[in-house]
Design a protein around this motif. Sequence first.
Motif, PDB file in Angstrom:
ATOM      1  N   PHE A   1       7.973 -13.618  10.738  1.00 17.36           N
ATOM      2  CA  PHE A   1       7.042 -13.985  11.801  1.00 17.36           C
ATOM      3  C   PHE A   1       7.798 -14.823  12.827  1.00 17.36           C
TER       4      PHE A   1
ATOM      5  N   VAL B   1      -1.413 -12.132  10.066  1.00 14.52           N
ATOM      6  CA  VAL B   1      -0.201 -12.220   9.246  1.00 14.52           C
ATOM      7  C   VAL B   1      -0.568 -12.577   7.813  1.00 14.52           C
TER       8      VAL B   1
ATOM      9  N   VAL C   1       7.322  -9.519  12.923  1.00 18.38           N
ATOM     10  CA  VAL C   1       5.989  -9.692  13.498  1.00 18.38           C
ATOM     11  C   VAL C   1       6.134 -10.482  14.790  1.00 18.38           C
TER      12      VAL C   1
END
Length: 331
Positions: A14, A29, A97
């Motif tokens: 992330f 997430v 991400v």
Amino acid sequence: MSPMSQTANPHLIFATNFSEACHAAIPMVAQWVDSLQAKLTLLHVHGRGAQAQASRSLDSFFAESAHYPHSDRQLLSGSTAAGIAEFCSQHPESMLVMPPSVRTYLPRPFHSSLRTEVLRHVTTPMLTMLPDTYAVPELPKTGGRVACWITGDETRLDHVREAASLARQRDAELHLLFVLPEVSEGLMLEALYSERPLAEPAAIQRLEDIATRVGDDVRVRVQIGTGQTQRTLAKLLRQSRAQTLVVDRDTAVRKRLLLSSFTSALRESPCLLICVPPRFKQENDLLPPPNARLPLEKKPIQPGLIVARREIAQPRRSWLAADWSSDFVPA
């Protein structure tokens, strides 16, 4: 190299700059980490002289992730795009991400977004969402639908493999989407310079070739629409009720002379978006152009199997599930 979703311990990276968009993406997430039982890395790349502030911000960002059994935080310095791409190259079985940035300024000429710059150089799939995706769809722990957009210009099946692996991981249906152009005078000119199918029989042939490589353990549906790409693709996605759309990186990124941006065909996508770069080296992953393939020895598709919204199904194949909806057109 296996797709991220097919590995024993999936890894989500992330990348965050602590913006409002990153905070808004935390529930999404967390849902992916829970459903895939994945390892999570929170990554931030800071500029020169900002290490102290960046460290404090990273420690306080997504505090709930500290309760995950496999999670860590990585703080790097230097160029943001290069740092993210380099870190992902060290973890080839991961998925990056990156949520979209919130635009707070007027459009600038020759400006390319950080997300697009990272996508051009990263070697792992990128999970993101488009600015027009106002509501992030919830992902069921099992089941659901994964869509994969086939343009007909692909020579490799990396994004199809990733979509099939994700569908297999979630026990979900895999929807192969294809958009045929409308019949016009320019269609004959396009046929001279493009190898992609421009007629329904050729599109069916291409999707059949792709579906046979998916495997018998994934239920595949084929949806074909005709019309303008952006509107037709959005319509197919709504009909499929897919939560995730998987596309090839070269399809997602529109290249211009001095900058790159996401293709306009994806602007109305209601799904989460996974962009897959070329990463597989197996020779059997190559997909030859339509004109180079010999015709398969099979029975022709019966006219009664073509439904009104241009979805094609062959119940004689276990991997291709028929859609017995109310708009079925009898032979």
